[in-house]
Structures are given as C-alpha cells and as structure tokens.
Scaffold this active site. Structure first.
Site, PDB file in Angstrom:
ATOM      1  N   GLY A   1      44.601  54.247  63.588  1.00 48.88           N
ATOM      2  CA  GLY A   1      45.759  54.151  64.489  1.00 48.88           C
ATOM      3  C   GLY A   1      45.624  55.121  65.660  1.00 48.88           C
ATOM      4  N   GLN A   2      46.624  55.086  66.530  1.00 51.07           N
ATOM      5  CA  GLN A   2      46.597  55.976  67.712  1.00 51.07           C
ATOM      6  C   GLN A   2      46.441  57.454  67.315  1.00 51.07           C
ATOM      7  OE1 GLN A   2      49.571  56.364  71.344  1.00 51.07           O
ATOM      8  NE2 GLN A   2      50.422  57.465  69.602  1.00 51.07           N
TER       9      GLN A   2
ATOM     10  N   LEU B   1      49.145  59.677  57.891  1.00 50.48           N
ATOM     11  CA  LEU B   1      49.577  59.017  59.132  1.00 50.48           C
ATOM     12  C   LEU B   1      49.689  57.500  58.958  1.00 50.48           C
ATOM     13  CD1 LEU B   1      47.330  60.865  61.768  1.00 50.48           C
ATOM     14  CD2 LEU B   1      49.406  61.655  60.654  1.00 50.48           C
TER      15      LEU B   1
ATOM     16  N   SER C   1      54.165  50.924  61.397  1.00 52.41           N
ATOM     17  CA  SER C   1      54.842  51.871  62.289  1.00 52.41           C
ATOM     18  C   SER C   1      55.674  51.207  63.381  1.00 52.41           C
ATOM     19  CB  SER C   1      53.804  52.795  62.943  1.00 52.41           C
ATOM     20  OG  SER C   1      53.119  52.099  63.966  1.00 52.41           O
TER      21      SER C   1
ATOM     22  N   THR D   1      59.498  61.111  61.575  1.00 48.51           N
ATOM     23  CA  THR D   1      59.793  60.524  62.878  1.00 48.51           C
ATOM     24  C   THR D   1      61.220  60.771  63.360  1.00 48.51           C
ATOM     25  OG1 THR D   1      60.193  58.378  63.952  1.00 48.51           O
ATOM     26  CG2 THR D   1      60.144  58.360  61.576  1.00 48.51           C
TER      27      THR D   1
ATOM     28  N   GLU E   1      62.917  58.599  64.596  1.00 47.94           N
ATOM     29  CA  GLU E   1      63.673  57.393  64.240  1.00 47.94           C
ATOM     30  C   GLU E   1      64.631  57.696  63.083  1.00 47.94           C
ATOM     31  OE1 GLU E   1      63.513  54.549  65.969  1.00 47.94           O
ATOM     32  OE2 GLU E   1      64.550  53.183  64.616  1.00 47.94           O
TER      33      GLU E   1
ATOM     34  N   TYR F   1      62.579  50.730  58.922  1.00 43.23           N
ATOM     35  CA  TYR F   1      61.516  51.721  59.134  1.00 43.23           C
ATOM     36  C   TYR F   1      62.062  53.142  59.011  1.00 43.23           C
ATOM     37  CZ  TYR F   1      58.309  54.640  61.914  1.00 43.23           C
ATOM     38  OH  TYR F   1      57.479  55.658  62.355  1.00 43.23           O
TER      39      TYR F   1
ATOM     40  N   LYS G   1      61.006  55.924  56.227  1.00 41.38           N
ATOM     41  CA  LYS G   1      60.436  57.219  56.635  1.00 41.38           C
ATOM     42  C   LYS G   1      61.256  58.391  56.103  1.00 41.38           C
ATOM     43  CE  LYS G   1      56.645  56.654  59.018  1.00 41.38           C
ATOM     44  NZ  LYS G   1      55.437  57.446  58.830  1.00 41.38           N
TER      45      LYS G   1
ATOM     46  N   ARG H   1      47.688  53.587  72.524  1.00 41.53           N
ATOM     47  CA  ARG H   1      48.900  53.057  71.898  1.00 41.53           C
ATOM     48  C   ARG H   1      48.756  51.564  71.643  1.00 41.53           C
ATOM     49  NH1 ARG H   1      53.266  54.206  68.792  1.00 41.53           N
ATOM     50  NH2 ARG H   1      55.083  54.877  69.981  1.00 41.53           N
TER      51      ARG H   1
HETATM   52  P1  NAP Z   1      49.680  53.181  64.396  1.00 40.48           P
HETATM   53  O1  NAP Z   1      48.849  53.226  65.630  1.00 40.48           O
HETATM   54  O2  NAP Z   1      50.491  51.969  64.112  1.00 40.48           O
HETATM   55  O3  NAP Z   1      48.693  53.442  63.149  1.00 40.48           O
HETATM   56  C1  NAP Z   1      49.091  53.198  61.829  1.00 40.48           C
HETATM   57  C2  NAP Z   1      47.877  53.297  60.916  1.00 40.48           C
HETATM   58  O4  NAP Z   1      48.310  53.055  59.566  1.00 40.48           O
HETATM   59  C3  NAP Z   1      46.760  52.279  61.203  1.00 40.48           C
HETATM   60  O5  NAP Z   1      45.522  52.902  61.032  1.00 40.48           O
HETATM   61  C4  NAP Z   1      46.985  51.239  60.112  1.00 40.48           C
HETATM   62  O6  NAP Z   1      45.824  50.525  59.788  1.00 40.48           O
HETATM   63  C5  NAP Z   1      47.387  52.146  58.945  1.00 40.48           C
HETATM   64  N1  NAP Z   1      48.030  51.398  57.868  1.00 40.48           N
HETATM   65  C6  NAP Z   1      49.007  50.448  57.960  1.00 40.48           C
HETATM   66  N2  NAP Z   1      49.304  49.971  56.746  1.00 40.48           N
HETATM   67  C7  NAP Z   1      48.509  50.629  55.845  1.00 40.48           C
HETATM   68  C8  NAP Z   1      48.340  50.552  54.447  1.00 40.48           C
HETATM   69  N3  NAP Z   1      49.056  49.709  53.693  1.00 40.48           N
HETATM   70  N4  NAP Z   1      47.431  51.365  53.862  1.00 40.48           N
HETATM   71  C9  NAP Z   1      46.687  52.213  54.604  1.00 40.48           C
HETATM   72  N5  NAP Z   1      46.803  52.323  55.946  1.00 40.48           N
HETATM   73  C10 NAP Z   1      47.699  51.534  56.563  1.00 40.48           C
HETATM   74  O7  NAP Z   1      50.678  54.433  64.341  1.00 40.48           O
HETATM   75  P2  NAP Z   1      50.631  55.815  65.172  1.00 40.48           P
HETATM   76  O8  NAP Z   1      51.387  55.657  66.418  1.00 40.48           O
HETATM   77  O9  NAP Z   1      49.226  56.326  65.183  1.00 40.48           O
HETATM   78  O10 NAP Z   1      51.541  56.728  64.229  1.00 40.48           O
HETATM   79  C11 NAP Z   1      50.957  57.492  63.178  1.00 40.48           C
HETATM   80  C12 NAP Z   1      52.036  57.836  62.168  1.00 40.48           C
HETATM   81  O11 NAP Z   1      53.057  58.606  62.789  1.00 40.48           O
HETATM   82  C13 NAP Z   1      52.759  56.642  61.547  1.00 40.48           C
HETATM   83  O12 NAP Z   1      53.080  56.986  60.227  1.00 40.48           O
HETATM   84  C14 NAP Z   1      54.022  56.514  62.378  1.00 40.48           C
HETATM   85  O13 NAP Z   1      55.030  55.880  61.618  1.00 40.48           O
HETATM   86  C15 NAP Z   1      54.320  57.970  62.650  1.00 40.48           C
HETATM   87  N6  NAP Z   1      55.027  58.265  63.896  1.00 40.48           N
HETATM   88  C16 NAP Z   1      54.581  57.790  65.082  1.00 40.48           C
HETATM   89  C17 NAP Z   1      55.219  58.143  66.262  1.00 40.48           C
HETATM   90  C18 NAP Z   1      54.731  57.654  67.601  1.00 40.48           C
HETATM   91  O14 NAP Z   1      55.516  57.746  68.565  1.00 40.48           O
HETATM   92  N7  NAP Z   1      53.489  57.208  67.716  1.00 40.48           N
HETATM   93  C19 NAP Z   1      56.334  58.989  66.211  1.00 40.48           C
HETATM   94  C20 NAP Z   1      56.758  59.480  64.977  1.00 40.48           C
HETATM   95  C21 NAP Z   1      56.082  59.125  63.824  1.00 40.48           C
HETATM   96  P3  NAP Z   1      45.656  48.990  60.362  1.00 40.48           P
HETATM   97  O15 NAP Z   1      45.610  49.142  61.850  1.00 40.48           O
HETATM   98  O16 NAP Z   1      44.421  48.513  59.738  1.00 40.48           O
HETATM   99  O17 NAP Z   1      46.904  48.273  59.913  1.00 40.48           O
HETATM  100  O1  G4F Z   2      58.143  51.569  72.000  1.00 41.17           O
HETATM  101  P1  G4F Z   2      59.117  51.216  70.958  1.00 41.17           P
HETATM  102  O2  G4F Z   2      58.851  50.010  70.151  1.00 41.17           O
HETATM  103  O3  G4F Z   2      59.246  52.526  70.040  1.00 41.17           O
HETATM  104  P2  G4F Z   2      60.352  52.996  68.974  1.00 41.17           P
HETATM  105  O4  G4F Z   2      61.121  51.848  68.440  1.00 41.17           O
HETATM  106  O5  G4F Z   2      61.121  54.116  69.580  1.00 41.17           O
HETATM  107  O6  G4F Z   2      59.424  53.524  67.788  1.00 41.17           O
HETATM  108  C1  G4F Z   2      58.287  54.357  68.042  1.00 41.17           C
HETATM  109  O7  G4F Z   2      58.710  55.694  68.056  1.00 41.17           O
HETATM  110  C2  G4F Z   2      59.215  56.189  66.779  1.00 41.17           C
HETATM  111  C3  G4F Z   2      59.623  57.653  67.006  1.00 41.17           C
HETATM  112  O8  G4F Z   2      60.970  57.690  67.409  1.00 41.17           O
HETATM  113  C4  G4F Z   2      58.107  56.053  65.766  1.00 41.17           C
HETATM  114  F1  G4F Z   2      58.512  56.555  64.568  1.00 41.17           F
HETATM  115  C5  G4F Z   2      57.720  54.588  65.613  1.00 41.17           C
HETATM  116  O9  G4F Z   2      56.660  54.474  64.687  1.00 41.17           O
HETATM  117  C6  G4F Z   2      57.253  54.079  66.970  1.00 41.17           C
HETATM  118  O10 G4F Z   2      56.060  54.736  67.294  1.00 41.17           O
HETATM  119  O11 G4F Z   2      60.574  51.068  71.576  1.00 41.17           O
HETATM  120  C7  G4F Z   2      61.158  52.076  72.361  1.00 41.17           C
HETATM  121  C8  G4F Z   2      62.463  51.565  72.950  1.00 41.17           C
HETATM  122  C9  G4F Z   2      63.384  50.904  71.921  1.00 41.17           C
HETATM  123  O12 G4F Z   2      64.710  51.318  72.159  1.00 41.17           O
HETATM  124  C10 G4F Z   2      63.268  49.425  72.208  1.00 41.17           C
HETATM  125  O13 G4F Z   2      64.421  48.650  71.880  1.00 41.17           O
HETATM  126  O14 G4F Z   2      62.158  50.553  73.906  1.00 41.17           O
HETATM  127  C11 G4F Z   2      63.042  49.463  73.708  1.00 41.17           C
HETATM  128  N1  G4F Z   2      62.427  48.244  74.237  1.00 41.17           N
HETATM  129  C12 G4F Z   2      62.948  47.502  75.248  1.00 41.17           C
HETATM  130  N2  G4F Z   2      62.164  46.425  75.444  1.00 41.17           N
HETATM  131  C13 G4F Z   2      61.316  47.657  73.772  1.00 41.17           C
HETATM  132  C14 G4F Z   2      61.165  46.500  74.537  1.00 41.17           C
HETATM  133  N3  G4F Z   2      60.462  48.000  72.796  1.00 41.17           N
HETATM  134  C15 G4F Z   2      59.394  47.184  72.566  1.00 41.17           C
HETATM  135  N4  G4F Z   2      58.515  47.525  71.621  1.00 41.17           N
HETATM  136  N5  G4F Z   2      59.213  46.017  73.284  1.00 41.17           N
HETATM  137  C16 G4F Z   2      60.075  45.635  74.278  1.00 41.17           C
HETATM  138  O15 G4F Z   2      59.878  44.594  74.898  1.00 41.17           O
END
Ligand code: NAP
Ligand code: G4F
Length: 325
Positions: free
Chosen positions: A14-15, A83, A87, A128, A130, A152, A156, A187
């Site tokens: 993942g990212q 991680l 997600s 998160t 969230e 979600y 979490k 991303r």
């Molecule tokens: P991401 O790009 O969606 O990566 C998620 C990873 O989890 C991928 O490598 C995915 O593999 C793996 N995965 C999914 N299902 C699995 C399973 N059943 N068993 C093992 N691995 C699995 O997410 P990210 O943005 O890097 O976020 C990393 C972590 O931080 C996540 O837990 C997310 O919920 C949390 N988080 C993210 C943010 C954010 O803004 N990015 C903020 C707060 C928390 P595949 O691609 O093969 O499915």
């Molecule tokens: O980019 P989003 O899908 O991120 P969201 O829902 O905030 O979740 C991400 O951040 C969380 C941390 O707070 C992580 F835990 C989670 O794993 C993920 O990385 O949406 C951001 C905002 C939302 O309010 C959504 O309703 O953008 C709004 N939005 C408006 N139009 C959209 C769209 N989101 C998406 N994905 N696609 C749209 O077309």
C-alpha cells in the site's frame, strides 16, 4: 557487530507500506512484507520506489492467524507495523463484515501473533482520524472522544482499543498512531486527492473532459505520507508505548483542494467538476482537524511538506505518468 533490526510490515504494497519500507531500508533494517495472495501484481509502488528486490515477502492474510504467526516467527521481527487494511471508507458500506474482519479482528490477530511468538517485539497499529467521525471537539487530539461514522471507522476503533488493551494487559510495547489523511503520488486512485490529481493531468492532456465528485464541502487535514511514516517509526523508538495524533493542524475543503490542483496547470475547477450523487456517502465525516502537539513534544515530529507542495507533487507525477504512456 550489532545485528541489523528486522521489521515486519503488513500492507507493504500500500501507499504507507511502500514509504515505510523505503524509510526502514534506509536505516539498515531487514524489511519483511506480509503479502496477501492476489491474482494480479500489486507491487507497483515498491517498484516505483526502486525497492521491490530489497524486501523479503512472506505470504499471508490478516484474516488468517496461522499465517501471521508464521510471519512474526519467520521474520524474527523486532518491530511489527500493522498497516494492512481494507482502507477505503466508501467500500466499507459495501463490505462491512470484511472490513470488520480485516481492519478490526485483523489487528487483534496481529497482536495475538506478536504476544504468542515474541511479546518483546514492538507493535504499531495504523489507527485513523476517521475514528473521530462526528467530531466532539473543534481540534481533535488524543483525549477527544471517538464517534465513528462508517463501518471502517468502527472496525478501526476495535484495532485501536485492542492495541491499548494489549499494552495494558500484557505490558507490550504497542502504540497506536491516530493518523489524519495523508496523500502522495502513490495514493490509490479511488481516494479524492489522487482522483483529482489524476483527472487534472488527464484533462490537461486532453484525455478526459470532466471530473465527477461527491461532497466537495467536506474538509480534511491532509499531509504527505512520506512525512507520516517517520512518525510511525519514531513511536516505536520511544522507551514506552503510547498513542499519538499525527496531523498538520490545518484543514482544507475538497473544493479548495480542487481549485489548487486545477490552478497548478492553469485551469479553473468550476469548468470541469460535476457533483454526482453516486459518490456521496450514507454518513459523512464533514470536517477533520488534528492537533499534533503531543507528537511534536514527545517524538520531535512535525510535517515538512506543505499542502501546496503536496498537491503540486501529485499533479506533476500524474502528468509525467500519463505523458510517458
Ligand atoms: P492502502 O494503500 O489501501 O494499503 C492497504 C494495504 O493493506 C495494501 O497493501 C493491501 O494489499 C493490504 N491488505 C488489504 N487487505 C489485506 C488482507 N486481508 N491481508 C493482508 N493485507 C491486506 O492504505 P494506506 O493509505 O497505505 O494506509 C495504510 C494503513 O493506514 C491502513 O491501515 C489505513 O487504514 C490506515 N490509515 C491510512 C490513512 C491515510 O490517509 N492514508 C490515514 C489513517 C489511517 P492489496 O493491495 O493487495 O489489497
Ligand atoms: O479521500 P477520501 O476517500 O478519504 P477519507 O474518507 O477521508 O478516508 C481516508 O482518510 C482516513 C483518515 O481520516 C483513512 F483512515 C482512510 O483509510 C482513508 O485513507 O475522502 C475524503 C473526503 C470525504 O469526505 C469524501 O466524501 O472527500 C469526499 N469526497 C468527495 N468526492 C470524495 C469524493 N471522496 C472520494 N474518495 N471520491 C469522491 O469522488
């Protein structure tokens, strides 16, 4: 000679997993990735960072405790970063049980694997913002009550409390990073910043005509993923485990993010953005704004990348990718 540390990362493809692997390799760690079986190749991010051949992959799934036990044993991990997750918030309404199993019970399985195999290993849980959902304070910090608004967020929350519980029950070095949204050129395309960056590049190159979005009034505290993985590592270097909010302390609407991204290539977002019910959520998190004071004071962590730099970096990366096709 001191032994190099070993780390196990679930979600390495993942990212965040990709940036964290890069950071740890740079610090001399042996990096092991926990890789679910997929029918297609999911390693594009590791390849783009040029580190695919430097990480050791161990096959397994967060829904399978035995594979996690084998991974913690096989990697001899000093540090385990959980991680891996389903997600994408939107998908959690379509697949709530899978999300609960992978993101909630999955975190518990990783904790159990660490407890059974080596409870001295340090553990990081990817929690998160969230979980704050319907916010109970204008600026959210470690003491703000949670009010998740999606399956979600609920899942979490279980992972977060399981982490706190294992720390308190077994004295494990288990920390929960409550990270606010963080983005990058790596991303996933379904998240709004990357969806916008990719659309801006496509429209600029004449490959797309419009961009359909959901709620553009939503506001998020957006940072750069490369900065945020440093905070994860710092948490595991502390003498004691704890929970930390990681954020920028600024919030921006989706609308203003669009304006910035389109303006980066000399376009006006009003000419291309169309609102579409399809992308609205059953329950929305209207605004998130983190207070990272504790991470700054205790970890010495602060974001280095501004929101303007982040959006420019993402649009430029998609322009480069699309132009070279
Ligand atoms: P991401 O790009 O969606 O990566 C998620 C990873 O989890 C991928 O490598 C995915 O593999 C793996 N995965 C999914 N299902 C699995 C399973 N059943 N068993 C093992 N691995 C699995 O997410 P990210 O943005 O890097 O976020 C990393 C972590 O931080 C996540 O837990 C997310 O919920 C949390 N988080 C993210 C943010 C954010 O803004 N990015 C903020 C707060 C928390 P595949 O691609 O093969 O499915
Ligand atoms: O980019 P989003 O899908 O991120 P969201 O829902 O905030 O979740 C991400 O951040 C969380 C941390 O707070 C992580 F835990 C989670 O794993 C993920 O990385 O949406 C951001 C905002 C939302 O309010 C959504 O309703 O953008 C709004 N939005 C408006 N139009 C959209 C769209 N989101 C998406 N994905 N696609 C749209 O077309």
């Amino acid at each position: 000679m001191t032994k190099n540390k070993s780390a196990l990362i679930t979600g390495i493809t993942g990212q965040d997993g990709a940036y964290l692997a890069q950071l740890l390799l740079g610090k001399g760690y042996q990096v092991h990735g926990f890789l679910p079986r997929r029918s297609t190749d999911t390693s594009w991010r590791l390849r783009e960072l040029g580190i695919l051949d430097d990480v050791h992959m161990i096959e397994g799934d967060l829904s399978d405790l035995s594979s996690l036990i084998r991974a913690v044993e096989g990697s001899r991990a000093d540090e385990v970063y959980n991680l891996g997750a389903q997600s994408f918030v939107g998908t959690s309404w379509q697949q709530p049980l899978l999300t609960a199993d992978v993101d909630g019970v999955g975190a518990l399985r990783v904790l159990e694997a660490v407890r059974i195999v080596n409870r001295e290993a340090r553990f990081y849980q990817a929690s998160t913002s969230e979980m704050f959902g319907l916010i109970q304070a204008e600026r959210q910090d470690e003491s703000t009550p949670f009010y998740p608004r999606s399956p979600y967020g609920v899942a979490k929350l279980m992972g977060h409390w399981a982490t706190v519980n294992y720390r308190e029950s077994y004295g494990m070095h288990a920390s929960s990073g409550i990270l606010f949204n963080h983005e990058s050129p790596l991303r996933g395309i379904e998240f709004v910043t990357r969806k916008v960056a990719h659309a801006v590049a496509s429209i600029k190159l004449g490959l797309q005509k419009e961009l359909r979005l959901g709620n553009i009034d939503a506001k998020r505290d957006w940072g750069f993923a490369g900065d945020y993985v440093e905070a994860m590592w710092l948490m595991l270097q502390q003498a004691g485990a704890d929970d930390y909010v990681v954020a920028t302390g600024k919030t921006v609407s989706v609308r203003d993010m669009c304006e910035l991204a389109f303006a980066h290539v000399g376009l006006k977002y009003q000419d291309y953005v169309v609102q579409d019910e399809k992308f609205m959520r059953p329950a929305e998190v209207d605004v998130l704004l983190g207070n990272p004071a504790k991470a700054k004071a205790k970890l010495g962590w602060a974001p280095r990348t501004t929101f303007e730099q982040l959006i420019a970096m993402m649009v430029d990366a998609d322009l480069r990718r699309l132009s070279s096709r």
